[in-house]
Design a protein around this motif. Structure first.
Motif, PDB file in Angstrom:
ATOM      1  N   ASN A 184       1.861   3.772  -6.911  1.00 14.91           N
ATOM      2  CA  ASN A 184       2.306   2.406  -6.639  1.00 14.91           C
ATOM      3  C   ASN A 184       2.343   1.575  -7.916  1.00 14.91           C
ATOM      4  O   ASN A 184       3.301   0.840  -8.179  1.00 14.91           O
ATOM      5  N   ASN A 185       1.290   1.676  -8.725  1.00 16.56           N
ATOM      6  CA  ASN A 185       1.220   0.922  -9.974  1.00 16.56           C
ATOM      7  C   ASN A 185       2.305   1.364 -10.944  1.00 16.56           C
ATOM      8  O   ASN A 185       2.943   0.542 -11.616  1.00 16.56           O
ATOM      9  N   ALA A 186       2.524   2.675 -11.038  1.00 16.85           N
ATOM     10  CA  ALA A 186       3.538   3.201 -11.954  1.00 16.85           C
ATOM     11  C   ALA A 186       4.929   2.724 -11.564  1.00 16.85           C
ATOM     12  O   ALA A 186       5.741   2.336 -12.433  1.00 16.85           O
ATOM     13  N   LEU A 187       5.234   2.738 -10.275  1.00 14.05           N
ATOM     14  CA  LEU A 187       6.544   2.281  -9.819  1.00 14.05           C
ATOM     15  C   LEU A 187       6.723   0.795 -10.090  1.00 14.05           C
ATOM     16  O   LEU A 187       7.785   0.359 -10.564  1.00 14.05           O
ATOM     17  N   LEU A 188       5.693  -0.003  -9.807  1.00 14.63           N
ATOM     18  CA  LEU A 188       5.792  -1.443 -10.043  1.00 14.63           C
ATOM     19  C   LEU A 188       6.016  -1.735 -11.522  1.00 14.63           C
ATOM     20  O   LEU A 188       6.863  -2.573 -11.883  1.00 14.63           O
ATOM     21  N   LEU A 189       5.279  -1.062 -12.397  1.00 13.59           N
ATOM     22  CA  LEU A 189       5.461  -1.274 -13.833  1.00 13.59           C
ATOM     23  C   LEU A 189       6.878  -0.912 -14.270  1.00 13.59           C
ATOM     24  O   LEU A 189       7.482  -1.608 -15.094  1.00 13.59           O
ATOM     25  N   ALA A 190       7.411   0.150 -13.729  1.00 15.14           N
ATOM     26  CA  ALA A 190       8.779   0.550 -14.081  1.00 15.14           C
ATOM     27  C   ALA A 190       9.787  -0.495 -13.618  1.00 15.14           C
ATOM     28  O   ALA A 190      10.741  -0.819 -14.340  1.00 15.14           O
ATOM     29  N   GLN A 191       9.571  -1.047 -12.447  1.00 17.72           N
ATOM     30  CA  GLN A 191      10.496  -2.050 -11.914  1.00 17.72           C
ATOM     31  C   GLN A 191      10.433  -3.361 -12.690  1.00 17.72           C
ATOM     32  O   GLN A 191      11.412  -4.113 -12.718  1.00 17.72           O
ATOM     33  N   LEU A 192       9.278  -3.633 -13.314  1.00 21.81           N
ATOM     34  CA  LEU A 192       9.101  -4.881 -14.068  1.00 21.81           C
ATOM     35  C   LEU A 192       9.242  -4.688 -15.572  1.00 21.81           C
ATOM     36  O   LEU A 192       8.989  -5.621 -16.341  1.00 21.81           O
ATOM     37  N   ALA A 205       0.814  -1.225   0.000  1.00 19.98           N
ATOM     38  CA  ALA A 205       0.000   0.000   0.000  1.00 19.98           C
ATOM     39  C   ALA A 205       0.839   1.262   0.000  1.00 19.98           C
ATOM     40  O   ALA A 205       0.346   2.339  -0.335  1.00 19.98           O
ATOM     41  N   ARG A 206       2.109   1.150   0.374  1.00 27.86           N
ATOM     42  CA  ARG A 206       2.984   2.324   0.418  1.00 27.86           C
ATOM     43  C   ARG A 206       4.282   2.087  -0.349  1.00 27.86           C
ATOM     44  O   ARG A 206       5.339   2.609   0.018  1.00 27.86           O
ATOM     45  N   TRP A 207       4.196   1.313  -1.412  1.00 27.82           N
ATOM     46  CA  TRP A 207       5.377   0.938  -2.190  1.00 27.82           C
ATOM     47  C   TRP A 207       6.087   2.160  -2.767  1.00 27.82           C
ATOM     48  O   TRP A 207       7.310   2.198  -2.871  1.00 27.82           O
ATOM     49  N   CYS A 208       5.331   3.178  -3.138  1.00 23.56           N
ATOM     50  CA  CYS A 208       5.921   4.387  -3.721  1.00 23.56           C
ATOM     51  C   CYS A 208       6.424   5.355  -2.654  1.00 23.56           C
ATOM     52  O   CYS A 208       7.025   6.393  -2.987  1.00 23.56           O
ATOM     53  N   GLY A 209       6.176   5.043  -1.389  1.00 25.90           N
ATOM     54  CA  GLY A 209       6.585   5.933  -0.312  1.00 25.90           C
ATOM     55  C   GLY A 209       5.444   6.710   0.310  1.00 25.90           C
ATOM     56  O   GLY A 209       5.625   7.367   1.330  1.00 25.90           O
ATOM     57  N   ARG A 210       4.267   6.635  -0.310  1.00 21.84           N
ATOM     58  CA  ARG A 210       3.077   7.302   0.230  1.00 21.84           C
ATOM     59  C   ARG A 210       1.968   6.270   0.359  1.00 21.84           C
ATOM     60  O   ARG A 210       1.674   5.558  -0.603  1.00 21.84           O
ATOM     61  N   HIS A 211       1.348   6.214   1.502  1.00 23.53           N
ATOM     62  CA  HIS A 211       0.328   5.193   1.755  1.00 23.53           C
ATOM     63  C   HIS A 211      -0.921   5.461   0.927  1.00 23.53           C
ATOM     64  O   HIS A 211      -1.462   6.565   0.937  1.00 23.53           O
ATOM     65  N   GLY A 212      -1.364   4.426   0.193  1.00 22.25           N
ATOM     66  CA  GLY A 212      -2.640   4.495  -0.510  1.00 22.25           C
ATOM     67  C   GLY A 212      -2.637   5.226  -1.830  1.00 22.25           C
ATOM     68  O   GLY A 212      -3.706   5.461  -2.398  1.00 22.25           O
ATOM     69  N   ASP A 213      -1.477   5.585  -2.373  1.00 28.37           N
ATOM     70  CA  ASP A 213      -1.405   6.250  -3.683  1.00 28.37           C
ATOM     71  C   ASP A 213      -1.353   5.169  -4.758  1.00 28.37           C
ATOM     72  O   ASP A 213      -0.275   4.771  -5.223  1.00 28.37           O
ATOM     73  N   ASP A 214      -2.534   4.688  -5.152  1.00 28.51           N
ATOM     74  CA  ASP A 214      -2.604   3.550  -6.076  1.00 28.51           C
ATOM     75  C   ASP A 214      -1.901   3.836  -7.403  1.00 28.51           C
ATOM     76  O   ASP A 214      -1.173   2.977  -7.932  1.00 28.51           O
ATOM     77  N   ALA A 215      -2.134   5.013  -7.965  1.00 31.40           N
ATOM     78  CA  ALA A 215      -1.546   5.337  -9.266  1.00 31.40           C
ATOM     79  C   ALA A 215      -0.023   5.315  -9.201  1.00 31.40           C
ATOM     80  O   ALA A 215       0.643   4.763 -10.087  1.00 31.40           O
TER      81      ALA A 215
END
Length: 215
Positions: A103-111, A91-101
């Motif tokens: 979080n998704n953008a960071l995950l896509l970049a990592q993959l 839920a806080r993968w991007c560093g901010r809790h609950g920022d879905d957009a």
């Protein structure tokens, strides 16, 4: 009977309500689900290192404060090629809790460089029920009488771009295995998603313990 759901996310509360109504049947009418957010309760600090620990931590906190049975879940995405990350940090993968957009953008970049056949993942949910003792202590808090925790998984794979407007979190990127098709979790109806979801599986396993409170 009032059960407090340890969440400030009304969307999650609605999803839990639908799942439990399906599994409790006629008993569902005897259960009033309210969110911790609606009661103005604080979010406890999630210090656990597993989904189970965090679910129990949240449910215990709410049960002790309210004197009502409490249900909590902790869930997240486990990406195989990333060594089970984001996991409890989903839920806080991007560093901010609950920022879905974000979080998704960071995950896509990592993959970005990961081939399609290696983009396997799973959603995992731990659902906890904590029942407090009726009498509060001198500090106004209730001791724990019993607790139960169950775990459910939903396996699938991750796309390279988001699809669908339902759900939340990583749903637009995730295609579950348990379906005849290739819909993302965010393209499914709530009923279809709940039938196979990690949260649905965990809550269905928890439902008998909730039903036992009504007897």
């Amino acid at each position: 009977m009032r059960i407090v759901v340890a969440t400030h996310n009304e969307g999650k509360l609605a999803e839990m309500r639908r799942i439990l109504e399906e599994d409790l049947g006629a008993d569902a009418a005897r259960v009033e689900l309210v969110s911790a957010g609606a009661l103005g309760l604080p979010d406890p600090v999630e210090t656990g290192v597993t989904f189970q620990e965090n679910a129990l931590l949240k449910a215990r906190d709410v049960a002790r404060r309210t004197g009502s049975p409490a249900v909590a879940d902790d869930s997240g995405l486990i990406v195989d090629v990333m060594g089970a990350a984001p996991g409890i940090l989903s839920a806080r993968w991007c560093g901010r809790h609950g920022d879905d957009a974000a979080n998704n953008a960071l995950l896509l970049a990592q993959l970005a460089d990961i081939p399609d056949d290696r983009r396997t993942a799973r959603f995992r949910c731990a659902a906890a029920l904590v029942v407090p003792q009726a009498q509060a202590g001198a500090d106004g808090m209730h001791a724990v009488a019993s607790e139960t925790v169950e775990v459910g998984d939903m396996t699938g794979h991750l796309l390279r771009e988001a699809r669908g407007g339902n759900g939340f979190g990583y749903d637009p990127l995730f295609v579950p295995d348990e379906q005849d098709g290739d819909l993302t979790s965010a393209e499914m109806t709530p009923e279809r998603k709940n039938a196979i979801s990690h949260r649905g599986k965990a809550l269905r396993q928890l439902a008998p313990a909730i039903a036992a409170l009504l007897r």
